[in-house]
Scaffold this active site. Structure first.
Site, PDB file in Angstrom:
ATOM      1  CD  GLU A  69      -3.221  -1.252   2.231  1.00 54.66           C
ATOM      2  OE1 GLU A  69      -2.902  -0.410   3.140  1.00 54.66           O
ATOM      3  OE2 GLU A  69      -3.884  -1.939   1.812  1.00 54.66           O
ATOM      4  CD  GLU A  79      -4.538 -10.363  -6.682  1.00 57.47           C
ATOM      5  OE1 GLU A  79      -3.987  -9.458  -6.076  1.00 57.47           O
ATOM      6  OE2 GLU A  79      -5.698 -10.686  -6.460  1.00 57.47           O
TER       7      GLU A  79
HETATM    8  N1  THU Z   1      -5.847  -6.033  -2.821  1.00 52.13           N
HETATM    9  C1  THU Z   1      -5.016  -7.029  -3.489  1.00 52.13           C
HETATM   10  O1  THU Z   1      -4.188  -7.243  -2.888  1.00 52.13           O
HETATM   11  N2  THU Z   1      -5.776  -7.832  -4.532  1.00 52.13           N
HETATM   12  C2  THU Z   1      -6.814  -7.568  -5.157  1.00 52.13           C
HETATM   13  O2  THU Z   1      -7.190  -8.183  -6.094  1.00 52.13           O
HETATM   14  C3  THU Z   1      -8.027  -6.599  -4.627  1.00 52.13           C
HETATM   15  C4  THU Z   1      -7.296  -5.838  -3.583  1.00 52.13           C
HETATM   16  C5  THU Z   1      -5.488  -5.199  -1.955  1.00 52.13           C
HETATM   17  C6  THU Z   1      -5.175  -3.981  -2.272  1.00 52.13           C
HETATM   18  C7  THU Z   1      -5.443  -3.115  -0.704  1.00 52.13           C
HETATM   19  O3  THU Z   1      -4.218  -3.171   0.000  1.00 52.13           O
HETATM   20  C8  THU Z   1      -6.296  -4.213   0.211  1.00 52.13           C
HETATM   21  O4  THU Z   1      -6.589  -5.298  -0.794  1.00 52.13           O
HETATM   22  C9  THU Z   1      -7.577  -3.626   0.153  1.00 52.13           C
HETATM   23  O5  THU Z   1      -8.095  -3.316  -1.029  1.00 52.13           O
END
Ligand code: THU
Length: 139
Positions: free
Chosen positions: A52, A63
């Site tokens: 993040e 992913e």
């Molecule tokens: N997130 C993922 O890592 N993969 C996804 O396909 C959807 C969302 C993460 C992004 C963010 O850090 C957290 O999940 C909440 O949205």
């Protein structure tokens, strides 16, 4: 190797790699840790976790980090994905987001995607999750 030939052991290893990657997540803003692992045509597994950013929109999903990990090691031109697993300790579902589907499709349009659904593990072809992805003919 085609995804249909993925052995139970390889499947377990892929899910395990996605779960292990949760410890690598950097998710101070959402508190939602996500792990992912990709299985390549040569049988290698690469993992990644969400990354993040204080500028929220710059966040990288697990992913895409896993794909970048594989590409940084093998070279993007050598990358063929046969399967992808996603994991989170947070209550599901956790299907790959639209942006990740598009990135995964570049390297494995028929890849098998394993992800936490509403009621346990879901298993879908990427071509079903992203039926009309954008593509260009390589020049
Ligand atoms: N997130 C993922 O890592 N993969 C996804 O396909 C959807 C969302 C993460 C992004 C963010 O850090 C957290 O999940 C909440 O949205």
């Amino acid at each position: 190797m085609h995804e249909a030939s993925m052995t139970a052991a390889k499947r377990r290893r892929l899910l395990q790699a996605a779960t292990s990657a949760l410890t690598k997540a950097y998710a101070p803003y959402s508190g939602i840790r996500v792990g992912a692992a990709v299985l390549t045509a040569e049988g290698r597994i690469f993992s990644g976790a969400n990354l993040e950013n204080a500028s929220y929109g710059l966040t990288l999903c697990a992913e895409r980090v896993a794909v970048a990990h594989a590409a940084a090691t093998l070279g993007g031109g050598n990358l063929r994905l046969v399967a992808v697993a996603v994991a989170s300790h947070h209550p599901g579902p956790f299907p790959p987001c639209g942006a990740c589907r598009q990135v995964l499709a570049e390297f494995g349009p028929q890849a098998l995607i394993l992800y936490p659904g509403e009621e346990g593990l879901e298993e879908r072809r990427l071509s079903d999750l992203l039926p009309e992805g954008f593509h260009l003919r390589p020049r």
